[in-house]
Design a protein around this motif. Structure first.
Motif, PDB file in Angstrom:
ATOM      1  N   SER A  23      27.111   5.419  66.575  1.00 31.35           N
ATOM      2  CA  SER A  23      27.535   5.646  67.837  1.00 31.35           C
ATOM      3  C   SER A  23      27.349   4.359  68.618  1.00 31.35           C
ATOM      4  O   SER A  23      26.013   3.795  68.371  1.00 31.35           O
ATOM      5  N   PRO A  24      28.145   3.444  69.324  1.00 36.83           N
ATOM      6  CA  PRO A  24      27.934   2.651  70.747  1.00 36.83           C
ATOM      7  C   PRO A  24      27.200   3.316  71.726  1.00 36.83           C
ATOM      8  O   PRO A  24      26.318   2.783  71.897  1.00 36.83           O
ATOM      9  N   GLY A  25      26.685   4.083  72.271  1.00 35.36           N
ATOM     10  CA  GLY A  25      26.478   5.045  72.837  1.00 35.36           C
ATOM     11  C   GLY A  25      25.254   5.984  72.510  1.00 35.36           C
ATOM     12  O   GLY A  25      25.681   6.196  71.315  1.00 35.36           O
ATOM     13  N   VAL A  26      24.097   6.807  73.093  1.00 35.18           N
ATOM     14  CA  VAL A  26      23.449   7.429  72.840  1.00 35.18           C
ATOM     15  C   VAL A  26      23.988   8.626  73.589  1.00 35.18           C
ATOM     16  O   VAL A  26      24.206   8.908  75.179  1.00 35.18           O
ATOM     17  N   SER A  27      24.531   9.837  72.862  1.00 38.93           N
ATOM     18  CA  SER A  27      24.225  11.181  73.768  1.00 38.93           C
ATOM     19  C   SER A  27      23.023  12.199  73.716  1.00 38.93           C
ATOM     20  O   SER A  27      22.136  11.410  73.234  1.00 38.93           O
ATOM     21  N   MET A  28      22.518  12.598  74.922  1.00 37.89           N
ATOM     22  CA  MET A  28      22.024  12.978  75.473  1.00 37.89           C
ATOM     23  C   MET A  28      21.015  14.314  74.486  1.00 37.89           C
ATOM     24  O   MET A  28      19.796  14.621  74.231  1.00 37.89           O
ATOM     25  N   THR A  29      22.285  14.887  73.743  1.00 41.64           N
ATOM     26  CA  THR A  29      21.712  15.659  73.071  1.00 41.64           C
ATOM     27  C   THR A  29      20.932  14.698  71.811  1.00 41.64           C
ATOM     28  O   THR A  29      20.280  15.729  70.914  1.00 41.64           O
ATOM     29  N   SER A  30      21.724  14.755  71.131  1.00 37.16           N
ATOM     30  CA  SER A  30      21.107  13.525  69.892  1.00 37.16           C
ATOM     31  C   SER A  30      20.012  12.933  70.421  1.00 37.16           C
ATOM     32  O   SER A  30      19.092  13.127  69.051  1.00 37.16           O
ATOM     33  N   ALA A  31      19.807  12.779  71.648  1.00 39.91           N
ATOM     34  CA  ALA A  31      18.458  12.088  71.563  1.00 39.91           C
ATOM     35  C   ALA A  31      16.932  13.219  71.921  1.00 39.91           C
ATOM     36  O   ALA A  31      16.095  12.851  71.174  1.00 39.91           O
ATOM     37  N   ALA A  32      17.539  14.128  72.468  1.00 38.55           N
ATOM     38  CA  ALA A  32      16.544  15.073  72.243  1.00 38.55           C
ATOM     39  C   ALA A  32      16.137  15.482  71.213  1.00 38.55           C
ATOM     40  O   ALA A  32      15.386  16.295  70.764  1.00 38.55           O
ATOM     41  N   PHE A  33      17.532  16.104  70.568  1.00 41.35           N
ATOM     42  CA  PHE A  33      16.678  16.328  68.898  1.00 41.35           C
ATOM     43  C   PHE A  33      16.385  15.511  68.294  1.00 41.35           C
ATOM     44  O   PHE A  33      14.957  15.879  67.191  1.00 41.35           O
ATOM     45  N   MET A  34      16.555  13.736  68.362  1.00 41.14           N
ATOM     46  CA  MET A  34      15.781  13.373  67.227  1.00 41.14           C
ATOM     47  C   MET A  34      14.212  13.198  68.149  1.00 41.14           C
ATOM     48  O   MET A  34      13.064  13.059  67.251  1.00 41.14           O
ATOM     49  N   GLY A  35      13.658  13.418  69.485  1.00 40.77           N
ATOM     50  CA  GLY A  35      12.698  13.451  70.134  1.00 40.77           C
ATOM     51  C   GLY A  35      11.932  14.338  68.820  1.00 40.77           C
ATOM     52  O   GLY A  35      10.692  14.145  69.460  1.00 40.77           O
ATOM     53  N   GLY A  36      12.715  15.691  69.494  1.00 45.77           N
ATOM     54  CA  GLY A  36      12.076  16.639  69.152  1.00 45.77           C
ATOM     55  C   GLY A  36      11.156  16.606  67.178  1.00 45.77           C
ATOM     56  O   GLY A  36      10.875  17.065  66.878  1.00 45.77           O
ATOM     57  N   ALA A  37      12.501  16.115  66.690  1.00 49.01           N
ATOM     58  CA  ALA A  37      12.248  15.962  65.324  1.00 49.01           C
ATOM     59  C   ALA A  37      10.412  14.932  65.275  1.00 49.01           C
ATOM     60  O   ALA A  37       9.887  15.178  64.244  1.00 49.01           O
ATOM     61  N   LEU A  38      10.963  13.793  65.709  1.00 51.99           N
ATOM     62  CA  LEU A  38       9.836  12.938  65.898  1.00 51.99           C
ATOM     63  C   LEU A  38       8.434  13.645  66.357  1.00 51.99           C
ATOM     64  O   LEU A  38       7.092  13.707  65.303  1.00 51.99           O
ATOM     65  N   HIS A  43       3.384  16.157  64.384  1.00 53.97           N
ATOM     66  CA  HIS A  43       2.382  17.209  64.365  1.00 53.97           C
ATOM     67  C   HIS A  43       2.476  17.671  63.088  1.00 53.97           C
ATOM     68  O   HIS A  43       0.795  17.548  62.647  1.00 53.97           O
ATOM     69  N   PHE A  44       3.105  17.774  62.078  1.00 48.86           N
ATOM     70  CA  PHE A  44       2.762  17.892  61.242  1.00 48.86           C
ATOM     71  C   PHE A  44       2.175  16.689  59.937  1.00 48.86           C
ATOM     72  O   PHE A  44       0.731  17.310  59.425  1.00 48.86           O
ATOM     73  N   THR A  45       2.207  15.482  60.294  1.00 46.77           N
ATOM     74  CA  THR A  45       1.448  14.506  59.431  1.00 46.77           C
ATOM     75  C   THR A  45       0.229  14.496  60.266  1.00 46.77           C
ATOM     76  O   THR A  45      -1.185  14.066  59.502  1.00 46.77           O
ATOM     77  N   ALA A  46      -0.412  15.199  61.259  1.00 51.09           N
ATOM     78  CA  ALA A  46      -1.832  15.417  62.305  1.00 51.09           C
ATOM     79  C   ALA A  46      -2.298  16.280  61.297  1.00 51.09           C
ATOM     80  O   ALA A  46      -3.581  16.015  60.767  1.00 51.09           O
ATOM     81  N   LEU A  47      -1.302  17.218  61.935  1.00 54.20           N
ATOM     82  CA  LEU A  47      -2.076  18.414  60.649  1.00 54.20           C
ATOM     83  C   LEU A  47      -2.211  18.600  59.532  1.00 54.20           C
ATOM     84  O   LEU A  47      -3.655  19.112  58.505  1.00 54.20           O
ATOM     85  N   LEU A  48      -1.695  17.488  58.366  1.00 51.14           N
ATOM     86  CA  LEU A  48      -1.737  16.812  57.044  1.00 51.14           C
ATOM     87  C   LEU A  48      -3.289  16.434  57.042  1.00 51.14           C
ATOM     88  O   LEU A  48      -3.973  16.737  56.085  1.00 51.14           O
ATOM     89  N   PRO A  57      -5.023  13.306  66.215  1.00 49.35           N
ATOM     90  CA  PRO A  57      -4.801  13.545  67.904  1.00 49.35           C
ATOM     91  C   PRO A  57      -2.937  12.982  67.120  1.00 49.35           C
ATOM     92  O   PRO A  57      -2.830  12.077  66.860  1.00 49.35           O
ATOM     93  N   VAL A  58      -2.287  13.894  68.023  1.00 50.64           N
ATOM     94  CA  VAL A  58      -1.067  13.871  67.935  1.00 50.64           C
ATOM     95  C   VAL A  58      -0.343  12.267  67.913  1.00 50.64           C
ATOM     96  O   VAL A  58       0.726  12.461  68.045  1.00 50.64           O
ATOM     97  N   GLY A  59      -1.236  12.177  69.836  1.00 49.53           N
ATOM     98  CA  GLY A  59      -0.266  10.807  70.216  1.00 49.53           C
ATOM     99  C   GLY A  59      -1.258  10.087  69.721  1.00 49.53           C
ATOM    100  O   GLY A  59      -0.154   8.843  69.635  1.00 49.53           O
ATOM    101  N   LEU A  60      -1.511   9.764  68.605  1.00 49.46           N
ATOM    102  CA  LEU A  60      -2.607   8.527  68.190  1.00 49.46           C
ATOM    103  C   LEU A  60      -1.300   8.258  66.797  1.00 49.46           C
ATOM    104  O   LEU A  60      -0.425   7.665  66.521  1.00 49.46           O
ATOM    105  N   VAL A  61      -1.068  10.155  65.967  1.00 50.93           N
ATOM    106  CA  VAL A  61       0.128   9.718  65.072  1.00 50.93           C
ATOM    107  C   VAL A  61       1.361   8.622  65.976  1.00 50.93           C
ATOM    108  O   VAL A  61       1.908   8.120  65.454  1.00 50.93           O
ATOM    109  N   THR A  62       1.927   9.181  67.149  1.00 49.50           N
ATOM    110  CA  THR A  62       2.736   9.265  67.263  1.00 49.50           C
ATOM    111  C   THR A  62       2.604   8.256  68.065  1.00 49.50           C
ATOM    112  O   THR A  62       4.174   6.991  67.620  1.00 49.50           O
ATOM    113  N   MET A  63       1.247   7.116  68.427  1.00 53.40           N
ATOM    114  CA  MET A  63       1.828   5.868  68.707  1.00 53.40           C
ATOM    115  C   MET A  63       1.882   4.760  68.060  1.00 53.40           C
ATOM    116  O   MET A  63       1.827   3.506  67.686  1.00 53.40           O
ATOM    117  N   CYS A  64       0.869   5.274  66.604  1.00 56.41           N
ATOM    118  CA  CYS A  64       1.123   4.838  65.594  1.00 56.41           C
ATOM    119  C   CYS A  64       3.266   4.151  64.833  1.00 56.41           C
ATOM    120  O   CYS A  64       3.032   2.914  64.494  1.00 56.41           O
TER     121      CYS A  64
END
Length: 82
Positions: A23-38, A43-48, A57-64
């Motif tokens: 879409s040309p714009g970003v909706s708050m709902t889709s951005a929130a769901f994408m943030g949660g999914a990321l 977290h799942f990658t850090a646990l594995l 730490p999860v922060g290290l995975v998100t940084m990468c």
């Protein structure tokens, strides 16, 4: 704990959501769901990896993930301008 790199999610989630829903714009709902999914994926990658290595730490995975994604955006933007 590395709480700072989790801020990458706030920058990357709207961009990824916009490209995912094409879409040309970003909706708050889709951005929130994408943030949660990321964060769940990070977290799942850090646990594995914790089962094979010491705890990552999860922060290290998100940084990468965020760093690789923003490098991709920079390269793509530079290529589009040429």
């Amino acid at each position: 704990m590395l709480p700072g790199p989790i801020g990458f999610v706030a920058l990357a989630a709207p961009q990824l959501a916009q490209r995912l829903i094409r879409s040309p714009g970003v909706s708050m709902t889709s951005a929130a769901f994408m943030g949660g999914a990321l964060l769940m994926a990070a977290h799942f990658t850090a646990l594995l990896t914790a089962s094979f290595y010491r705890a990552i730490p999860v922060g290290l995975v998100t940084m990468c993930i965020g760093g690789v994604y923003f490098i991709y955006l920079l390269v793509r933007g530079a290529r589009d301008q040429v």
